[in-house]
Design an enzyme around this catalytic site. Sequence first.
Site, mmCIF file in Angstrom:
data_model
loop_
_atom_site.group_PDB
_atom_site.id
_atom_site.type_symbol
_atom_site.label_atom_id
_atom_site.label_comp_id
_atom_site.label_asym_id
_atom_site.label_seq_id
_atom_site.Cartn_x
_atom_site.Cartn_y
_atom_site.Cartn_z
ATOM 1 C CB ALA A 170 -1.031 -0.503 0.875
ATOM 2 C CG ASP A 171 3.315 2.557 3.066
ATOM 3 O OD1 ASP A 171 3.003 4.112 3.278
ATOM 4 O OD2 ASP A 171 3.105 1.942 3.781
#
Length: 398
Positions: A170-171
Site C-alpha cells: 500500500a505504501d
Amino acid sequence: MTERKKPLEGLVVLDLTRVLAGPFAGMMLADMGARVIKVENPQGGDDARAYTPFQNGESAYFMSLNRGKESVTLNLKHPEGKRILKELAARADILVENYKPGTMKKLGLDYDVLSRVNPRLIYAASSGFGQTGPYSDRPAYDLIVQGMGGLQSITGTDPKHPLKVGSSMADILAGIFAVTGVLAALHHRDLTGRGQMVDVAMLDCLVATLENAVARYETSGVAPGPIGNDHPSICPFATFESADGFINIAAGNDVLWARLCEVLGIPETAADPRFLTNRDRIENWLALKAILNAQTQGKTTAQWMEALMAVQVPCGPINTIDKVVSDPQVLAREMIVPVDHPVAGKLKMPGVPIKFSETPASIAGPAPLLGEHVGAIYGGLLGMSEEEIRKLREEGAI
C-alpha cells in the site's frame, strides 16, 4: 563525448515526507536525476531513522529509501521555519509531503499558500485516505490499508488466516502513483506554465490494483476469498510440489498446456474432456491439481526447470532473498547495487528498475545524515551567511 544526463536533471524537489510512501516517491525522483532536498524535523528527523535494522548505528531501512537526497533540518512550527520553507518552495519545482490531511493547512503551508509563492509548484500530497472523504482525517499505515482495501481478504490460503503481502504494497503503490501524478503534472506545466496539487491516497492506490478481484465480484456477486498461489482465471497457473521443494508453473494457454503435459509424461491428460479448455481446467481444478502434483513430485525443481524451459513453458523457483540478491539476471540488470555511506559503510540495496536508453537513471549516492546539507542549501541555494544559519539554530528554527 557529452555525458548523458538523467531524465529529471535540473528539477528541484522538496521532500517533506517520512517513513515509506512519501520517501519512496522522493527516492524515485532522485534516482531519475532530480535534486531532492529532504526537509526534516530538527528533533530526530524522519521517524524511519530509528527503524531497525542498523549498520554502524545507521538505519538500513532509512538508508534504502532516502539514497541520493540532501538533508536539511527545519522547524515548520517556528515563524522563521515557515519563512524558509516558503523561500525553498519559491525555488522548487515539486514538493512532496505525506502529513495527515489538514496538517499543512494548520501550519499555513498548504498548497493554496505555497502556490501563491510559486504558481509553477507541483504539490504532491500522499496520505492514507486522501484529502477528501469521510476517512480523510484518519491516520493510516500499510497494514491498516491492506486490510481496508481488500488485499488481505484475498491473500493467503483460507479465510481464517488473512495475510498481508510480504512487502508494504500500500505504501509502495502510493509512492509509485505519486510519482506518476507528478510526471503528468510536469507535462501539464510544460503546456500551461501552471503547477497543481496531486492528491494520492494509499487506499485509492490499493483499490486501483485489485484488478480481477473486482471483476470477479461484479460478475458473480460473490466476494472473492484467498486461494493461495492458484490463479482464479488461468489454469494451470500455480505452485506445485517437487522432489526437493516447490516450482511455479504458468501454462497460460492451450498450447502451453499441451507442452506441459508432454514434459510431465501425461500427454493423455491434455485430451481429457475435463481439461480441454482453460474454462474446463478452472472448473475441474482440484482434480487436475492432484494429477499434476503427483507428477511434479517425481523430480527436483532444477530438473523440472530444465525440462520445461527447453519447451518454453513459463516456470520458476521460489527464491529466498539470499538467492535473489545473487541471481545472475538480477545482477545483470543492476538491481542489487552497493552504496557507500560515510558512517554505515557499504550497503547493498535494490537498484533502479526503469532503464532509459538515452538518459539512464542510477543511485546518486547514499542517504544523507540528518541536516548534512544545511550549509549547501541554506547557504548556497538561499544565500544565507554562516551567522544567519547559526542564529537560526540558536532560535530552534533549524
